[in-house]
Design a protein around this motif. Structure first.
Motif, short mmCIF file in Angstrom:
data_model
loop_
_atom_site.label_atom_id
_atom_site.label_comp_id
_atom_site.label_asym_id
_atom_site.label_seq_id
_atom_site.Cartn_x
_atom_site.Cartn_y
_atom_site.Cartn_z
N ARG A 58 36.47 55.05 29.35
CA ARG A 58 35.73 54.54 30.52
C ARG A 58 35.35 53.08 30.35
NH1 ARG A 58 34.36 57.85 34.42
NH2 ARG A 58 34.55 60.11 34.12
N LEU A 59 34.90 52.71 29.17
CA LEU A 59 34.55 51.31 28.94
C LEU A 59 35.77 50.42 29.04
CD1 LEU A 59 32.03 51.75 25.98
CD2 LEU A 59 31.52 51.44 28.40
N ARG A 60 36.90 50.94 28.57
CA ARG A 60 38.15 50.18 28.65
C ARG A 60 38.55 49.96 30.10
NH1 ARG A 60 43.15 50.16 25.31
NH2 ARG A 60 44.98 50.14 26.67
N ARG A 61 38.33 50.98 30.96
CA ARG A 61 38.75 50.86 32.35
C ARG A 61 37.94 49.81 33.11
NH1 ARG A 61 39.92 56.53 31.99
NH2 ARG A 61 37.81 57.14 32.64
N VAL A 62 36.72 49.55 32.68
CA VAL A 62 35.92 48.52 33.36
C VAL A 62 36.02 47.18 32.66
CG1 VAL A 62 34.32 50.18 34.35
CG2 VAL A 62 33.80 49.15 32.12
N GLY A 63 36.98 47.06 31.73
CA GLY A 63 37.28 45.77 31.13
C GLY A 63 36.31 45.30 30.08
N MET A 64 35.56 46.22 29.46
CA MET A 64 34.63 45.78 28.42
C MET A 64 35.40 45.29 27.20
SD MET A 64 31.40 47.74 26.63
CE MET A 64 30.37 47.51 28.08
N PRO A 65 35.01 44.14 26.64
CA PRO A 65 35.69 43.62 25.45
C PRO A 65 35.56 44.57 24.27
CG PRO A 65 34.29 41.94 26.46
CD PRO A 65 33.95 43.24 27.12
N LEU A 66 36.45 44.40 23.32
CA LEU A 66 36.46 45.26 22.15
C LEU A 66 35.12 45.23 21.41
CD1 LEU A 66 38.02 47.09 20.18
CD2 LEU A 66 38.81 45.02 19.01
N ALA A 67 34.53 44.04 21.30
CA ALA A 67 33.25 43.94 20.58
C ALA A 67 32.17 44.76 21.27
CB ALA A 67 32.83 42.48 20.48
N GLY A 68 32.17 44.76 22.61
CA GLY A 68 31.18 45.54 23.35
C GLY A 68 31.40 47.02 23.18
N ILE A 69 32.66 47.45 23.26
CA ILE A 69 32.97 48.88 23.06
C ILE A 69 32.52 49.31 21.67
CG2 ILE A 69 34.83 50.56 22.84
CD1 ILE A 69 36.37 49.01 24.96
N HIS A 89 27.45 43.46 30.40
CA HIS A 89 28.83 43.50 30.91
C HIS A 89 28.83 43.60 32.43
CE1 HIS A 89 33.10 44.07 30.88
NE2 HIS A 89 32.99 45.22 31.53
N LEU A 90 27.91 44.37 32.98
CA LEU A 90 27.82 44.48 34.44
C LEU A 90 27.52 43.12 35.06
CD1 LEU A 90 27.80 46.24 36.97
CD2 LEU A 90 25.38 46.70 36.56
N ALA A 91 26.63 42.35 34.42
CA ALA A 91 26.32 41.01 34.93
C ALA A 91 27.56 40.12 34.90
CB ALA A 91 25.19 40.39 34.10
N ARG A 92 28.36 40.24 33.83
CA ARG A 92 29.60 39.45 33.77
C ARG A 92 30.56 39.85 34.88
NH1 ARG A 92 28.88 40.19 28.13
NH2 ARG A 92 30.28 42.00 28.15
N LEU A 93 30.65 41.15 35.14
CA LEU A 93 31.54 41.62 36.21
C LEU A 93 31.08 41.10 37.56
CD1 LEU A 93 32.13 45.35 35.17
CD2 LEU A 93 33.73 43.45 34.96
N GLU A 94 29.77 41.14 37.81
CA GLU A 94 29.25 40.67 39.09
C GLU A 94 29.47 39.18 39.25
OE1 GLU A 94 25.25 42.02 38.80
OE2 GLU A 94 25.67 43.97 39.73
N GLU A 95 29.30 38.44 38.17
CA GLU A 95 29.54 36.99 38.23
C GLU A 95 31.02 36.71 38.49
OE1 GLU A 95 28.96 32.98 35.47
OE2 GLU A 95 28.08 34.88 34.87
N GLY A 96 31.87 37.51 37.83
CA GLY A 96 33.31 37.35 38.05
C GLY A 96 33.70 37.67 39.48
N LEU A 97 33.05 38.69 40.05
CA LEU A 97 33.34 39.04 41.44
C LEU A 97 32.90 37.93 42.38
CD1 LEU A 97 34.30 41.08 43.53
CD2 LEU A 97 32.03 42.14 43.45
N ALA A 98 31.73 37.34 42.10
CA ALA A 98 31.27 36.21 42.91
C ALA A 98 32.23 35.03 42.81
CB ALA A 98 29.86 35.80 42.48
N ASP A 99 32.72 34.77 41.60
CA ASP A 99 33.70 33.70 41.42
C ASP A 99 34.97 33.99 42.20
OD1 ASP A 99 31.99 32.31 39.79
OD2 ASP A 99 32.84 33.07 37.92
#
Length: 336
Positions: A58-69, A89-99
């Motif tokens: 599941r963490l892999r599917r949402v793009g979490m880096p290896l260090a985070g997993i 990680h959620l904050a990074r995803l939201e920032e990426g979506l905004a970008d």
């Protein structure tokens, strides 16, 4: 052993990870098999490793880096640590979506320059009122050409007129019928000022085709070329209602503003001295540029406004009653 353990193929089917992914996470030390056959090197996993493998998947599917997993697996019995990793990680995803949204909006604008014309039909009164409401916030720094005009932003079901000089942001929404592709165009300030000198009434049509802008007002056409730059993503700056709202009578507030004390403060980033007018709302002191605030009040041209506050260093927001989409934002001066 096989009755108590499962092979790598079975774990792949049960977890949703591929065999190659399981081998990778073994090598990375994230999901090490419970047993490896010394002769065949075949990997065997225990029952309790199924849950871990599913978590990794599941963490892999949402793009979490290896260090985070790895950190989540290592601290899976510590909710505070896990929550912190997931939230970051959620904050990074939201920032990426905004970008991504910003880039797609810019891409849409670039495509619109080669696409059929965008036509915006409204009334002269609505268009001129919107331009007049944001004109005070247009920047004058030639090093920031994207801020030296007025943005006409056609997105979703709204047409927004926007201006900013980094210290102020003004947004005014107009009702209009739009044909052609959505997108945005920065109107040069010369065209805006020429339009604001118009005294006619009736229908108004803004047509944007490539780099050319034409505005038709009651049989008169004003032409210009859009500013060749990308306007900053003003939507990231807009926010909902602040922690406190103060209804102000504009005439009375002008008197209070004129009588408010001032304080000289030195700007931290460059040492420039500024004169801050100090406004007090309850226990909160807010420093403002008096001239900028007066210009925002003038632009709103209303007797009653709502002043949004969110602390002494958050932008002040002026909202017209019943016009949530129309705002004037003013960066405060940080008081010593």
């Amino acid at each position: 052993m096989e009755g108590r353990m499962r092979g790598i193929g079975r774990l792949a089917r049960e977890s949703g990870l591929t065999v190659s992914a399981l081998r990778f996470y073994d090598g990375a030390g994230v999901l090490v098999p419970a047993h490896v056959d010394p002769r065949s090197n075949y990997r065997w996993y225990s029952d309790d490793q199924v849950l871990i493998a599913r978590l990794v998947a599941r963490l892999r599917r949402v793009g979490m880096p290896l260090a985070g997993i790895s950190r989540v697996i290592e601290h899976r019995d510590d909710p505070a640590v896990v929550d912190a990793v997931l939230q970051a990680h959620l904050a990074r995803l939201e920032e990426g979506l905004a970008d991504a949204r910003r880039e797609l909006l810019h891409a849409r604008s670039l495509l619109a320059q080669e696409s059929p014309m965008t036509s915006i039909s409204t009334t002269t009164t609505a268009l001129l009122d919107a331009l007049r409401a944001v004109r005070f916030a247009v920047g004058t720094d030639p090093g920031l050409p994207m801020l030296t005009g007025v943005l006409l932003d056609v997105a979703d079901d709204a047409v927004r007129v926007v201006a900013s000089d980094r210290y102020r942001l003004a947004v005014h929404t107009i009702a209009a019928d739009v044909t052609g592709p959505q997108g945005s165009a920065i109107l040069p300030i010369s065209l805006v000022d020429e339009l604001l000198g118009t005294t006619t009434s009736g229908p108004a049509t803004v047509r944007v085709a490539g780099d050319d802008v034409a505005v038709e007002l009651a049989g008169r056409t004003v032409r210009g070329r859009r500013v060749d730059a990308d306007f900053p993503d003003y939507r990231r700056i807009l926010r909902g209602a602040g922690s406190a709202q103060v209804e102000i009578d504009v005439a009375r507030f002008r008197g209070e503003l004129a009588a408010a004390p001032t304080r000289t403060v030195r700007r931290a980033e460059d040492g420039v001295e500024q004169i801050a007018t100090v406004l007090t709302f309850g226990t909160v002191e807010v420093g403002v540029n008096r001239e900028f605030l007066l210009q925002a009040l003038d632009a709103e041209a209303a007797g009653q406004l709502v002043l949004d506050l969110d602390g002494p260093i958050a932008p002040l927001v002026l909202r017209g009653a019943g016009r949530d989409g129309d705002v004037s934002m003013l960066m405060p001066i940080k008081l010593d």
